[in-house]
Write an enzyme that holds these catalytic residues in place. Structure first.
Site, PDB file in Angstrom:
ATOM      1  N   THR A   1       0.781  -1.368   0.095  1.00  0.00           N
ATOM      2  CA  THR A   1      -0.103   0.101  -0.246  1.00  0.00           C
ATOM      3  C   THR A   1       0.899   1.044  -0.037  1.00  0.00           C
ATOM      4  OG1 THR A   1      -1.778  -1.189   1.212  1.00  0.00           O
ATOM      5  CG2 THR A   1      -1.813   1.320   1.411  1.00  0.00           C
TER       6      THR A   1
ATOM      7  N   LYS B   1      -7.476   1.761  -3.128  1.00  0.00           N
ATOM      8  CA  LYS B   1      -7.042   1.400  -1.694  1.00  0.00           C
ATOM      9  C   LYS B   1      -6.984   2.409  -0.786  1.00  0.00           C
ATOM     10  CE  LYS B   1      -4.932  -1.000   1.551  1.00  0.00           C
ATOM     11  NZ  LYS B   1      -4.985  -2.505   2.011  1.00  0.00           N
TER      12      LYS B   1
HETATM   13  P1  NAP Z   1       5.377  -6.546   7.530  1.00  0.00           P
HETATM   14  O1  NAP Z   1       5.035  -7.663   8.237  1.00  0.00           O
HETATM   15  O2  NAP Z   1       5.848  -5.643   8.553  1.00  0.00           O
HETATM   16  O3  NAP Z   1       6.312  -6.835   6.394  1.00  0.00           O
HETATM   17  C1  NAP Z   1       7.299  -5.892   5.662  1.00  0.00           C
HETATM   18  C2  NAP Z   1       8.174  -6.422   4.788  1.00  0.00           C
HETATM   19  O4  NAP Z   1       8.585  -5.394   3.886  1.00  0.00           O
HETATM   20  C3  NAP Z   1       9.223  -7.223   5.318  1.00  0.00           C
HETATM   21  O5  NAP Z   1       9.450  -8.561   4.377  1.00  0.00           O
HETATM   22  C4  NAP Z   1      10.333  -6.448   5.113  1.00  0.00           C
HETATM   23  O6  NAP Z   1      11.672  -6.808   5.360  1.00  0.00           O
HETATM   24  C5  NAP Z   1      10.250  -5.589   3.800  1.00  0.00           C
HETATM   25  N1  NAP Z   1      10.886  -4.594   3.825  1.00  0.00           N
HETATM   26  C6  NAP Z   1      10.499  -3.027   4.239  1.00  0.00           C
HETATM   27  N2  NAP Z   1      11.345  -2.225   3.853  1.00  0.00           N
HETATM   28  C7  NAP Z   1      12.091  -2.782   3.067  1.00  0.00           C
HETATM   29  C8  NAP Z   1      13.090  -2.203   2.342  1.00  0.00           C
HETATM   30  N3  NAP Z   1      13.660  -1.018   2.203  1.00  0.00           N
HETATM   31  N4  NAP Z   1      13.854  -3.194   1.304  1.00  0.00           N
HETATM   32  C9  NAP Z   1      13.121  -4.311   1.245  1.00  0.00           C
HETATM   33  N5  NAP Z   1      12.240  -4.945   1.949  1.00  0.00           N
HETATM   34  C10 NAP Z   1      11.651  -4.207   2.954  1.00  0.00           C
HETATM   35  O7  NAP Z   1       4.104  -5.683   6.769  1.00  0.00           O
HETATM   36  P2  NAP Z   1       2.935  -6.484   6.205  1.00  0.00           P
HETATM   37  O8  NAP Z   1       1.821  -6.294   7.331  1.00  0.00           O
HETATM   38  O9  NAP Z   1       3.388  -7.694   5.559  1.00  0.00           O
HETATM   39  O10 NAP Z   1       2.525  -5.296   4.947  1.00  0.00           O
HETATM   40  C11 NAP Z   1       3.293  -5.159   3.815  1.00  0.00           C
HETATM   41  C12 NAP Z   1       2.426  -4.175   3.305  1.00  0.00           C
HETATM   42  O11 NAP Z   1       1.111  -4.639   2.785  1.00  0.00           O
HETATM   43  C13 NAP Z   1       2.354  -2.770   3.481  1.00  0.00           C
HETATM   44  O12 NAP Z   1       2.420  -1.628   2.466  1.00  0.00           O
HETATM   45  C14 NAP Z   1       0.836  -2.735   4.372  1.00  0.00           C
HETATM   46  O13 NAP Z   1       0.311  -1.547   4.199  1.00  0.00           O
HETATM   47  C15 NAP Z   1       0.268  -3.579   3.261  1.00  0.00           C
HETATM   48  N6  NAP Z   1      -1.040  -4.511   3.716  1.00  0.00           N
HETATM   49  C16 NAP Z   1      -1.161  -4.950   4.842  1.00  0.00           C
HETATM   50  C17 NAP Z   1      -2.113  -5.663   5.585  1.00  0.00           C
HETATM   51  C18 NAP Z   1      -2.229  -6.375   7.047  1.00  0.00           C
HETATM   52  O14 NAP Z   1      -3.217  -6.548   7.217  1.00  0.00           O
HETATM   53  N7  NAP Z   1      -1.018  -6.510   7.660  1.00  0.00           N
HETATM   54  C19 NAP Z   1      -3.410  -5.595   4.625  1.00  0.00           C
HETATM   55  C20 NAP Z   1      -3.122  -5.040   3.458  1.00  0.00           C
HETATM   56  C21 NAP Z   1      -2.084  -4.630   2.822  1.00  0.00           C
HETATM   57  P3  NAP Z   1      12.225  -7.469   6.587  1.00  0.00           P
HETATM   58  O15 NAP Z   1      11.724  -8.806   6.766  1.00  0.00           O
HETATM   59  O16 NAP Z   1      13.790  -7.442   6.368  1.00  0.00           O
HETATM   60  O17 NAP Z   1      11.878  -6.317   7.681  1.00  0.00           O
END
Ligand code: NAP
Length: 296
Positions: A103, A178
């Site tokens: 997102t 979104k």
């Molecule tokens: P998360 O658990 O915090 O995971 C974030 C991921 O992004 C991790 O694999 C992290 O790597 C990677 N990352 C962050 N910065 C990076 C960078 N500079 N270079 C390479 N990798 C990087 O977050 P999430 O909940 O999966 O959410 C991911 C996305 O989906 C976000 O944009 C969020 O808004 C969206 N989203 C989330 C949900 C939900 O319910 N959680 C629902 C819909 C959409 P590391 O492992 O190294 O930290």
């Protein structure tokens, strides 16, 4: 591997960003035989998942891009998407497709598409909704921006993760849709946390309240999934509050550019900032209940 409907050739698929959402989505792609390689910034996570799924752990984003035709991406925020894409660019070539599930702002999607287009590859912004449950159960809704023909090429891959794929229009329109979703989630969070705190103050059995209210006009996904945990004081993500604050900041900027304000969204973002300052940024968005619940 999946067959490209346009060329009838098999497409190899890789996944970058194995966080809460990405790892679950990658598992679903692998379950139907559609995953060939993974990469994650923190290498241990990629190593474990690659071993579990029997796929390649790429050494770098460019290494992954050199092995596959479809690159799926799910990282945290705007600068992270652009950073990963910068690292992919040297390996991208015509015929490849990058699909970003993160997102981010519409502007970031447009910038990403421009960078990728210069290599001859194609880009889709494809943000998702449905939470971790949706990611785990392959029931995400996906809002897609980009060329319709590009979407058709990767539709079989998206269908392994989702039960609702809607083409919103040109690049960036997925992220615009979104943003609408995130504004709505802010209001739902305010309403559910406030109502449940009210119910607790009235001395009601909150499990019974959630059960009965879920069956009527006020029933909703967030109440059913997060009501039982928030009323027990558990705020395990789920969706990290700091990520929703990031989204709402994007929504406010988009609204300002469109000549309108989002008062409710501004209030929720402010509530989140208060909770983040108190150290709750990595908790689920239902931690908003902390601000509403009656003092012990
Ligand atoms: P998360 O658990 O915090 O995971 C974030 C991921 O992004 C991790 O694999 C992290 O790597 C990677 N990352 C962050 N910065 C990076 C960078 N500079 N270079 C390479 N990798 C990087 O977050 P999430 O909940 O999966 O959410 C991911 C996305 O989906 C976000 O944009 C969020 O808004 C969206 N989203 C989330 C949900 C939900 O319910 N959680 C629902 C819909 C959409 P590391 O492992 O190294 O930290």
């Amino acid at each position: 591997m999946v067959t490209d409907r346009e060329t009838e050739k098999t497409l190899k698929v890789g996944f970058i960003g194995l966080g809460s959402m990405g790892a679950a989505m990658a598992r679903n792609a692998a379950k139907v035989g559609l995953l060939d390689a993974v990469w994650n910034r923190t290498a241990d996570k990629a190593e474990l998942l690659a071993r579990e799924l029997g796929v390649v752990r790429a050494a770098t984003p460019a290494d992954l891009a050199g092995r596959v035709e479809v690159i799926l991406l799910c990282v945290s925020a705007d600068r992270d998407v652009l950073e990963v894409i910068e690292n992919l660019l040297p390996a991208l070539h015509p015929g490849q497709i990058v699909v970003d599930f993160s997102t981010v702002s519409r502007d970031t999607a447009v910038a990403a598409a421009q960078l990728i287009r210069a290599t001859g590859a194609a880009f889709l912004d494809a943000p998702v909704t449905g939470g971790m449950e949706g990611a785990r159960n392959a029931t995400l809704a996906i809002m897609v921006g980009g060329e319709a023909a590009t979407l058709e090429r990767v539709r079989p891959v998206l269908a392994a993760l989702s039960n609702r794929i809607v083409h919103m229009g040109e690049v960036g329109m997925g992220q615009s849709a979104k943003a609408v979703n995130q504004v709505m989630c802010a209001g739902i969070n305010e309403a559910v946390t406030e109502a449940l705190a009210f119910g607790a103050r009235l001395g009601l059995d909150m499990d019974k309240v959630i059960e009965v209210v879920s069956g009527g006009a006020a029933g909703n996904w967030f109440l059913e999934k997060r009501g039982p945990t928030m009323t027990r004081g558990t705020f395990k993500p789920g969706f990290k509050l700091a990520l929703h604050e990031k989204d709402l900041t994007i929504c406010e900027a988009m609204a300002e550019a469109a000549g309108m304000t989002l008062p409710m969204t501004a209030m929720t973002a402010e509530h989140y900032r208060q909770l983040m300052a108190e150290g709750h940024g990595d908790e689920d968005i239902s931690a908003l209940y902390r601000l509403k619940r009656p003092a012990a």
